[in-house]
Motif scaffolding. Sequence first.
Motif, mmCIF file in Angstrom:
data_model
loop_
_atom_site.group_PDB
_atom_site.id
_atom_site.type_symbol
_atom_site.label_atom_id
_atom_site.label_comp_id
_atom_site.label_asym_id
_atom_site.label_seq_id
_atom_site.Cartn_x
_atom_site.Cartn_y
_atom_site.Cartn_z
ATOM 1 N N LEU A 89 1.003 16.732 -0.534
ATOM 2 C CA LEU A 89 0.896 15.597 0.069
ATOM 3 C C LEU A 89 0.904 13.995 -0.057
ATOM 4 C CD1 LEU A 89 -0.846 17.274 2.894
ATOM 5 C CD2 LEU A 89 1.734 16.089 3.056
ATOM 6 N N ASN A 113 0.678 -1.234 0.128
ATOM 7 C CA ASN A 113 0.206 -0.250 -0.025
ATOM 8 C C ASN A 113 0.752 1.028 -0.026
ATOM 9 O OD1 ASN A 113 1.187 -0.016 2.773
ATOM 10 N ND2 ASN A 113 -0.729 0.200 3.774
ATOM 11 N N ARG A 152 -1.435 12.349 -0.192
ATOM 12 C CA ARG A 152 -2.652 11.649 -0.318
ATOM 13 C C ARG A 152 -3.413 12.558 -1.552
ATOM 14 N NH1 ARG A 152 -4.020 14.105 4.410
ATOM 15 N NH2 ARG A 152 -4.358 16.949 3.508
ATOM 16 N N ALA A 182 3.011 2.158 1.933
ATOM 17 C CA ALA A 182 3.610 2.850 3.219
ATOM 18 C C ALA A 182 3.993 4.315 3.211
ATOM 19 C CB ALA A 182 4.535 2.066 4.381
ATOM 20 N N LEU A 183 2.896 5.812 2.699
ATOM 21 C CA LEU A 183 4.424 6.799 1.748
ATOM 22 C C LEU A 183 3.441 7.958 3.624
ATOM 23 C CD1 LEU A 183 2.756 7.760 -1.602
ATOM 24 C CD2 LEU A 183 6.074 7.202 -0.172
ATOM 25 N N PHE A 184 3.750 8.395 4.394
ATOM 26 C CA PHE A 184 3.552 8.793 5.208
ATOM 27 C C PHE A 184 2.978 10.604 5.334
ATOM 28 C CE2 PHE A 184 8.247 7.972 5.997
ATOM 29 C CZ PHE A 184 8.054 6.116 6.864
ATOM 30 N N PRO A 185 1.533 9.921 5.805
ATOM 31 C CA PRO A 185 0.898 10.990 5.293
ATOM 32 C C PRO A 185 0.670 12.348 5.690
ATOM 33 C CG PRO A 185 -0.051 9.435 6.634
ATOM 34 C CD PRO A 185 1.179 9.241 6.143
ATOM 35 N N HIS A 186 1.806 12.363 6.690
ATOM 36 C CA HIS A 186 1.972 13.752 7.467
ATOM 37 C C HIS A 186 2.812 14.209 6.544
ATOM 38 C CE1 HIS A 186 4.252 11.858 9.932
ATOM 39 N NE2 HIS A 186 4.726 12.516 10.573
ATOM 40 N N LEU A 187 3.476 14.105 5.454
ATOM 41 C CA LEU A 187 4.661 14.754 5.063
ATOM 42 C C LEU A 187 4.677 15.267 3.830
ATOM 43 C CD1 LEU A 187 7.734 12.962 6.359
ATOM 44 C CD2 LEU A 187 6.884 14.634 7.610
ATOM 45 N N ASP A 244 -1.771 4.162 9.485
ATOM 46 C CA ASP A 244 -1.547 2.003 8.948
ATOM 47 C C ASP A 244 0.087 1.669 9.849
ATOM 48 O OD1 ASP A 244 -0.201 0.558 7.790
ATOM 49 O OD2 ASP A 244 -0.382 2.077 5.628
ATOM 50 N N ARG A 277 11.686 6.996 -3.493
ATOM 51 C CA ARG A 277 11.657 6.762 -1.671
ATOM 52 C C ARG A 277 12.709 5.551 -1.894
ATOM 53 N NH1 ARG A 277 7.279 6.196 2.631
ATOM 54 N NH2 ARG A 277 7.143 4.238 2.027
ATOM 55 N N LEU A 328 3.909 2.016 8.929
ATOM 56 C CA LEU A 328 3.889 3.301 8.556
ATOM 57 C C LEU A 328 5.828 3.256 9.674
ATOM 58 C CD1 LEU A 328 1.627 5.825 8.368
ATOM 59 C CD2 LEU A 328 3.156 5.151 6.201
ATOM 60 N N THR A 374 -5.477 11.519 8.420
ATOM 61 C CA THR A 374 -4.280 10.877 8.100
ATOM 62 C C THR A 374 -4.007 12.137 7.694
ATOM 63 O OG1 THR A 374 -6.083 11.233 6.334
ATOM 64 C CG2 THR A 374 -5.187 9.227 6.347
#
Lengths: 366, 608
Positions: free
Chosen positions: A132, A85, A134, A87-92, B189, A148, B192, B298
């Motif tokens: 971001l 999935n 998303r 696993a990108l960091f959603p807050h960065l 998730d 990455r 992460l 998120t």
Amino acid sequence: MITPKLKIRELRKTYGPVVALAGANLEMPEGEFLTLLGPSGSGKTTLLMMIAGLVQPDSGEVWIDGKLATYAPPHKRDIGVVFQNYALFPHLTVFENIAFPLRMRGMRASEIRREVGRVLELVQLAEVGERLPRALSGGQQQRIALARCIVYRPSIVLMDEPLGALDKKLRDQMKLEIKRLHDELGITVLYVTHDQEEAMVMSDRICLMNQARIEQIGTPAELYFRPQTIFAADFLGESNLFDAVVEREEGAEVELSSAAGGTIRLARDPHRSFSRGEAVKVMVRPETVSVLDNGKTADNIVEGRVTDAILVGGVTKYYARLADGTQISATDLTRGPLAPIVRGSEIRFGWPKGGGVILPVREQGL
Amino acid sequence: MTHGFAGDLQAVGAAKYRPRPAWKRLWPIYPILAFLLALFVYPVVQLLSLSVFTPNGGLTADHYERLFASPVYLQVLRNTLEIAGWTTLLCIVGGYPIAYLLATTERGTRNRLILWVLLPFWTSFLVRTFAWIVLLGRRGAINGALQALGITDQPIALLYNMTGVMVGMVHAMMPLAVLTMLSVMENIDRNLMPAASTLGARGGQAFWRIYFPLSLPGVAAAGLLVFITSLGFFITPALLGSPRETMITQVIIQQVEEMLNYPFAGAIAMLLLATALVVFYLYDRALGMSTLAGSATTGQRGADERGRLGAGFAWIGTIMVAVFGKLSDGIAILWEKAMGSRADRPPRASGRVALRMAVLLLLIFLAGPSFFIIPVSFTTEGFIEWPPQLFSLKWYGAILDHPQWIPAITRSLVVGFLTACLAMAIGAPAAFFLARQRFFAKTAALAFILSPLILPRIVIAVALFYLYARVGLIGTELGLIFGHTVLALPYVVITIMAVLKNYDQRLDHAAASLGASPPRVLWYITIPLIRSGLIAAFLFAFVTSFDELTIALFVSSGLATTLPKQMWDDAILKVSPTLAAVSTLLLVFVTVVILAAEYMQRRAAARS
């Protein structure tokens, strides 16, 4: 001798009574694209996770780039993982996501900017750095996950079904994209999938897995034309399997008898031998089976009644039942409209000596 | 052809299949809105307006002048803020490891551990407060243990001071903090952290740079809820504190019960409410209200959407997080050096073990104290001490002999049952509607329905008291049921919505396509599938009423005493072993109800 990028020795993992991986051995030279292929539950993801250091093996060894890494923590392994999935960091932001591994390695800010810019160019997404994750489409997220992973030039890139979440068209596109990156950068890739087409298209070698063990390792062509087990023959592509008994091995030829087709003559595989009277299976790919017109002959011939003939453009697939009830399928060039073969026709099928593979029937493993 | 067919259909169905107008479609939420308007909004507004209007209808600031003129009330406000602030901080610091462990462990372990958070969450505040009296008193368990071990020879003052209040408050609020943070953490998730570690981050960097920022909305929401709820507390400071720890709610009670000064009580209530609103406002400015819903996990809003304040916070945050990461990794590296870490043998999971130990201690702190009540209820002495002189059933006998206890217990059961019925009747349709339909003011409607949870209970209680006094509902069961339903409705709506969220609506569509009318779909498909969830909602509503003191304190007026009210009256006079006996019965009862509700909810989850 060149050190292999990855070496796995007798790696084993159990979860209570369930064997997730039973003693796997594997070596990967630098720059190889190797795919772990198998049905779900065959142990391929367990193997990948143990190489990544995210699952601890019960026993065995993992060597990465000549260093023992069996129980080393993931952050000391010099590997990169592309998760299913992403696993990108959603807050960065995208930039910060790609910069993350470089920051962890204490790289200077100016270098980080340059390196991140470089890989963003490479995956053709130079303009999305400040967004971001998303805000990106599935395919773009996939590319960022790749970027990455390659930005810090790890010894091996591990990919766990990275295309699983994409639709067919995008998947085909990304397959070629990943292959291109692999060729351009010369990275060593260990790829996990259950999609045989994906494996065939991308891999230098395929490691076929089944029931917690490695079934066969080889190039796509080897696996396709020279499968060593019934599972391998069945899992990749379509196949005809006939029960047969070995009669004699003579020079370069093996003679077998079968209920389906009488005597079968096949070329002998120099690496394998069978004893007389041994029950085996004979595997023949549909495309090596041809429809024999009157007067034509072949090394092996069987007769059957056509149950279905399906036109698939340039080729037609024929399905027929032999006298003893065995099913056979053949893929042959489509004939003109004047002499069609229709359901119910009695026809002869033939294949050459080199077109069949003898497979042992005995249970694999334990 | 096509045209003709469509035309026919239109001719036949024109009258019958017209889309219903919006006001008709909204019927499921009318009862709940009407109920809350009549028994929540109207009385609260009236109480507050009482503080600014003279009996003749003119405006007056007298009550507020008096409020701000006297240093007493400002001191009380300062006390309240201080206690609520410290409680919030300690609850977050203590609750975070619990929530983190619950969110990152395997499902089975999580389900087993979470019961130890849920049990205290639903156990009566009164029972838990009594437990701390047993533990912290001069002759309590802790002083007993300290003296037996020779650590002190004099008992230390743990009770009737700030220490007692803080212990009681943190104990009371921590489950709420844990559950709120957990709801956010569970949506992070799980890949992460492994991803961060494969990219080269040690545990510390991975946690502080990735996990912690993502869990912040949960921390903020927990902080807000704990702070707001703490502002309205009175049981804990009244029973575990001294007059120096008087909180604002106690002053309101005093004004109503002793002075009968409603306008002034209204003014103090307004002060409390204003404080709460200011906190909400600050929260919204800094983080955005949407984070409260827990769905916005998120990540924070994009950099461009953040205000300047937000950007400043973000910058400080980035630095803080990096420093924390470096610090924890430094410790980890030292630890590894000391222990010796090698690639050829499995590492020791020291960090995880330390976390488990900390959580174990915290869970003992949460779930343990209540059990100290049980032995005390069997004492032969006439006072509470530790260890109790065993064994006597006379305090259980005293419950039977006393004229008040049995009627109080009966009344609590009846009121609880009827409250649950009423709350389900009004709340369930609204929950279905909110979970499934789209309409413009959905968020606003949900916020309104949940607002009784946020508003300090004392404000609702005094407001209802004032309303009931004029319509003759004081001292009636009906008055209690109405009041309790206001408080139970949010729980009912949340629980049913949560169950429906996991419900596959395609099952309903399938049934409808097979020819079932909407009522039949509901009766044959939906309700059987979510039955356990409905029962859980019913039980939560029941427990909310059964354990409720604030409204009962005013509305029952000594005539229609409920069990918590009777316990409170008793405790104010003297904390006797009878209370321990009642608490034990209550503890057993609530435990059984909660375990049943939990079991039901899990069955519901397993089935849908």
